[in-house]
Design a protein around this motif. Structure first.
Motif, PDB file in Angstrom:
ATOM      1  N   VAL A 107     -14.487  68.240   5.608  1.00  0.00           N
ATOM      2  CA  VAL A 107     -13.155  68.157   5.930  1.00  0.00           C
ATOM      3  C   VAL A 107     -13.023  66.518   6.758  1.00  0.00           C
ATOM      4  CG1 VAL A 107     -12.784  70.582   5.952  1.00  0.00           C
ATOM      5  CG2 VAL A 107     -13.305  69.221   8.023  1.00  0.00           C
ATOM      6  N   THR A 108     -11.711  66.195   6.304  1.00  0.00           N
ATOM      7  CA  THR A 108     -11.293  65.078   7.010  1.00  0.00           C
ATOM      8  C   THR A 108      -9.852  65.216   7.802  1.00  0.00           C
ATOM      9  OG1 THR A 108     -12.059  63.828   5.383  1.00  0.00           O
ATOM     10  CG2 THR A 108     -10.365  62.572   6.532  1.00  0.00           C
ATOM     11  N   PHE A 109     -10.237  65.023   9.198  1.00  0.00           N
ATOM     12  CA  PHE A 109      -8.713  64.998  10.136  1.00  0.00           C
ATOM     13  C   PHE A 109      -8.140  63.532  10.160  1.00  0.00           C
ATOM     14  CE2 PHE A 109     -12.266  67.984  11.280  1.00  0.00           C
ATOM     15  CZ  PHE A 109     -11.402  69.120  11.521  1.00  0.00           C
ATOM     16  N   VAL A 110      -7.075  63.566   9.658  1.00  0.00           N
ATOM     17  CA  VAL A 110      -6.127  62.373   9.610  1.00  0.00           C
ATOM     18  C   VAL A 110      -5.128  62.765  10.680  1.00  0.00           C
ATOM     19  CG1 VAL A 110      -4.584  61.023   8.403  1.00  0.00           C
ATOM     20  CG2 VAL A 110      -6.450  62.664   7.084  1.00  0.00           C
ATOM     21  N   THR A 111      -4.984  61.541  11.628  1.00  0.00           N
ATOM     22  CA  THR A 111      -4.250  61.581  12.837  1.00  0.00           C
ATOM     23  C   THR A 111      -3.011  60.393  12.790  1.00  0.00           C
ATOM     24  OG1 THR A 111      -5.995  62.358  14.132  1.00  0.00           O
ATOM     25  CG2 THR A 111      -4.305  61.464  15.299  1.00  0.00           C
ATOM     26  N   PHE A 112      -1.713  60.909  12.829  1.00  0.00           N
ATOM     27  CA  PHE A 112      -0.795  60.126  12.597  1.00  0.00           C
ATOM     28  C   PHE A 112       0.016  59.866  14.169  1.00  0.00           C
ATOM     29  CE2 PHE A 112      -1.378  62.200   8.738  1.00  0.00           C
ATOM     30  CZ  PHE A 112      -1.032  61.068   7.974  1.00  0.00           C
ATOM     31  N   LYS A 113       0.569  58.711  14.262  1.00  0.00           N
ATOM     32  CA  LYS A 113       1.419  58.474  15.369  1.00  0.00           C
ATOM     33  C   LYS A 113       2.617  58.811  15.077  1.00  0.00           C
ATOM     34  CE  LYS A 113       3.176  56.565  19.193  1.00  0.00           C
ATOM     35  NZ  LYS A 113       4.060  57.694  19.724  1.00  0.00           N
ATOM     36  N   VAL A 114       3.439  59.839  15.455  1.00  0.00           N
ATOM     37  CA  VAL A 114       4.692  60.192  14.774  1.00  0.00           C
ATOM     38  C   VAL A 114       5.966  59.281  15.195  1.00  0.00           C
ATOM     39  CG1 VAL A 114       6.444  61.971  14.760  1.00  0.00           C
ATOM     40  CG2 VAL A 114       4.011  62.719  14.806  1.00  0.00           C
ATOM     41  N   GLU A 115       6.561  58.568  14.284  1.00  0.00           N
ATOM     42  CA  GLU A 115       7.459  57.681  14.343  1.00  0.00           C
ATOM     43  C   GLU A 115       8.764  58.246  14.359  1.00  0.00           C
ATOM     44  OE1 GLU A 115       5.312  53.790  12.513  1.00  0.00           O
ATOM     45  OE2 GLU A 115       6.644  55.083  11.302  1.00  0.00           O
ATOM     46  N   ASP A 116       8.908  59.830  13.617  1.00  0.00           N
ATOM     47  CA  ASP A 116      10.530  59.953  13.169  1.00  0.00           C
ATOM     48  C   ASP A 116       9.985  61.476  12.818  1.00  0.00           C
ATOM     49  OD1 ASP A 116      13.104  60.509  13.074  1.00  0.00           O
ATOM     50  OD2 ASP A 116      13.317  59.422  11.323  1.00  0.00           O
ATOM     51  N   THR A 117      10.688  62.398  13.398  1.00  0.00           N
ATOM     52  CA  THR A 117      10.830  63.954  12.898  1.00  0.00           C
ATOM     53  C   THR A 117      11.786  64.333  12.388  1.00  0.00           C
ATOM     54  OG1 THR A 117       9.118  64.428  14.964  1.00  0.00           O
ATOM     55  CG2 THR A 117      10.351  66.127  13.922  1.00  0.00           C
ATOM     56  N   MET A 118      11.661  64.998  11.209  1.00  0.00           N
ATOM     57  CA  MET A 118      12.885  65.598  10.324  1.00  0.00           C
ATOM     58  C   MET A 118      13.037  67.004  10.229  1.00  0.00           C
ATOM     59  SD  MET A 118      12.683  62.631   7.332  1.00  0.00           S
ATOM     60  CE  MET A 118      11.166  61.747   8.046  1.00  0.00           C
ATOM     61  N   LYS A 119      12.111  67.625  10.515  1.00  0.00           N
ATOM     62  CA  LYS A 119      12.077  69.008  10.621  1.00  0.00           C
ATOM     63  C   LYS A 119      10.758  69.493  11.506  1.00  0.00           C
ATOM     64  CE  LYS A 119      11.731  72.881   7.327  1.00  0.00           C
ATOM     65  NZ  LYS A 119      11.815  73.475   6.124  1.00  0.00           N
ATOM     66  N   GLY A 120      10.936  70.472  12.268  1.00  0.00           N
ATOM     67  CA  GLY A 120       9.773  71.081  13.018  1.00  0.00           C
ATOM     68  C   GLY A 120       9.495  70.118  14.248  1.00  0.00           C
ATOM     69  N   ASN A 121       8.546  70.322  15.000  1.00  0.00           N
ATOM     70  CA  ASN A 121       8.053  69.700  16.049  1.00  0.00           C
ATOM     71  C   ASN A 121       6.613  69.079  16.037  1.00  0.00           C
ATOM     72  OD1 ASN A 121       8.123  68.376  18.566  1.00  0.00           O
ATOM     73  ND2 ASN A 121       8.117  70.452  19.637  1.00  0.00           N
ATOM     74  N   PRO A 122       6.360  68.307  15.249  1.00  0.00           N
ATOM     75  CA  PRO A 122       5.038  67.712  15.418  1.00  0.00           C
ATOM     76  C   PRO A 122       4.344  67.066  16.829  1.00  0.00           C
ATOM     77  CG  PRO A 122       6.113  66.123  14.311  1.00  0.00           C
ATOM     78  CD  PRO A 122       7.278  67.189  14.574  1.00  0.00           C
ATOM     79  N   GLY A 123       5.199  66.827  17.394  1.00  0.00           N
ATOM     80  CA  GLY A 123       4.839  66.164  18.783  1.00  0.00           C
ATOM     81  C   GLY A 123       4.671  64.613  18.470  1.00  0.00           C
ATOM     82  N   GLU A 124       4.350  64.061  19.447  1.00  0.00           N
ATOM     83  CA  GLU A 124       4.003  62.388  19.639  1.00  0.00           C
ATOM     84  C   GLU A 124       2.811  62.023  18.586  1.00  0.00           C
ATOM     85  OE1 GLU A 124       3.137  58.826  22.624  1.00  0.00           O
ATOM     86  OE2 GLU A 124       3.275  60.864  23.353  1.00  0.00           O
ATOM     87  N   TRP A 125       1.744  62.888  18.409  1.00  0.00           N
ATOM     88  CA  TRP A 125       0.842  62.920  17.567  1.00  0.00           C
ATOM     89  C   TRP A 125       0.574  64.077  16.648  1.00  0.00           C
ATOM     90  CZ3 TRP A 125      -1.560  58.100  17.736  1.00  0.00           C
ATOM     91  CH2 TRP A 125      -1.267  57.277  19.031  1.00  0.00           C
ATOM     92  N   TYR A 126       0.155  63.907  15.494  1.00  0.00           N
ATOM     93  CA  TYR A 126      -0.190  65.144  14.469  1.00  0.00           C
ATOM     94  C   TYR A 126      -1.461  64.776  13.689  1.00  0.00           C
ATOM     95  CZ  TYR A 126       0.807  69.118  11.892  1.00  0.00           C
ATOM     96  OH  TYR A 126       0.572  70.393  11.358  1.00  0.00           O
ATOM     97  N   THR A 127      -2.287  65.938  13.574  1.00  0.00           N
ATOM     98  CA  THR A 127      -3.396  65.804  12.834  1.00  0.00           C
ATOM     99  C   THR A 127      -3.486  66.883  11.853  1.00  0.00           C
ATOM    100  OG1 THR A 127      -4.641  64.983  14.769  1.00  0.00           O
ATOM    101  CG2 THR A 127      -5.914  65.871  12.715  1.00  0.00           C
ATOM    102  N   VAL A 128      -3.601  66.268  10.566  1.00  0.00           N
ATOM    103  CA  VAL A 128      -3.815  67.383   9.299  1.00  0.00           C
ATOM    104  C   VAL A 128      -5.310  67.396   9.015  1.00  0.00           C
ATOM    105  CG1 VAL A 128      -1.426  66.687   8.331  1.00  0.00           C
ATOM    106  CG2 VAL A 128      -3.393  65.604   7.722  1.00  0.00           C
ATOM    107  N   ARG A 129      -5.611  68.759   8.696  1.00  0.00           N
ATOM    108  CA  ARG A 129      -6.988  69.061   8.324  1.00  0.00           C
ATOM    109  C   ARG A 129      -6.929  69.040   6.750  1.00  0.00           C
ATOM    110  NH1 ARG A 129     -10.001  73.674   7.366  1.00  0.00           N
ATOM    111  NH2 ARG A 129     -11.893  73.459   7.858  1.00  0.00           N
ATOM    112  N   MET A 130      -7.627  68.239   6.069  1.00  0.00           N
ATOM    113  CA  MET A 130      -7.790  68.411   4.545  1.00  0.00           C
ATOM    114  C   MET A 130      -9.086  68.481   4.055  1.00  0.00           C
ATOM    115  SD  MET A 130      -5.044  65.061   3.877  1.00  0.00           S
ATOM    116  CE  MET A 130      -5.442  65.054   2.032  1.00  0.00           C
TER     117      MET A 130
END
Length: 167
Positions: A61-84
Motif C-alpha cells: 500500500v502507498t500512503f500519500v500525504t498532502f499539505k491541504v491548501e483549500d477545503t471545499m467539503k469536510g475537515n481534512p485538517g492541515e495535512w491529510y494522508t490517503v491510503r491506496m
C-alpha cells in the motif's frame, strides 16, 4: 470447489497475463460532490509504500500525504494522508491499472471517500482526482487525471461550492 476456482483463476492468469485496464463508469460532477466525504486541494509532500498484511492478504500500500491548501467539503485538517492499494517497495511492484499515481510536488483536488477501507479511496477511482496546473503566466487551471482540461481553478472551486449549497 475451492480448487476448481483456484484452477480457473490460474488458467485465466496463464492465458491472459494480467488485466490492463480498470473499467469505471465516470460519475457525474454531482455524484463526485455528493459521494465525497472530503473535497480538498492539496500539494503532495510525501508518498511512502510499505508491505502490509499476512499470507495471502499481504499487499503493498502507498500512503500519500498532502499539505491541504483549500477545503471545499469536510475537515481534512492541515495535512491529510490517503491510503491506496499498490506501489513499489524493495523492488517489488503492485500496480492497479488506471489508479492515480502521485508524485511529490503534485497539486491536486481530491474527492475522497472511505479512506483506509477502500482500495483507492477516491470517488470513481481515477475520476476523483484532478490536477491543478499553472501555466508560464501563472494562470491556474484544472485538468482530469488523464490531462484533459476542465476549467479554470477558481471556476472549478466555485462549481463545487455551488453544488454543495444546492444539496
Amino acid at each position: 470447489m475451492k480448487r476448481f476456482f483456484s484452477f480457473i483463476a490460474i488458467f485465466f492468469l496463464a492465458a491472459f497475463g494480467h488485466v490492463h485496464a480498470t473499467t469505471v463508469i465516470a460519475p457525474t460532477f454531482g455524484q463526485l460532490v455528493d459521494e465525497a466525504e472530503l473535497i480538498f486541494q492539496g500539494k503532495v509532500t510525501a508518498a511512502r509504500s510499505v508491505w502490509t498484511g499476512e499470507g495471502a492478504q499481504r499487499v503493498i500500500v502507498t500512503f500519500v500525504t498532502f499539505k491541504v491548501e483549500d477545503t471545499m467539503k469536510g475537515n481534512p485538517g492541515e495535512w491529510y494522508t490517503v491510503r491506496m492499494l499498490g506501489g513499489t517497495f524493495d523492488g517489488e511492484t503492485i500496480e492497479i491499472a488506471d489508479a492515480p499515481k502521485f508524485k511529490v510536488g503534485d497539486r491536486d483536488i481530491l474527492f475522497v471517500e472511505h479512506n483506509g477501507s477502500q482500495f483507492i479511496p477516491l470517488v470513481g477511482i481515477m475520476h476523483g482526482r484532478f490536477h491543478v496546473k499553472r501555466d508560464q503566466a501563472g494562470h491556474e487551471s484544472v485538468v482530469t487525471n488523464e490531462g484533459k482540461p476542465v476549467k479554470e481553478l477558481s471556476e472549478f472551486k466555485a462549481a463545487v461550492r455551488q453544488k454543495m449549497l444546492a444539496r
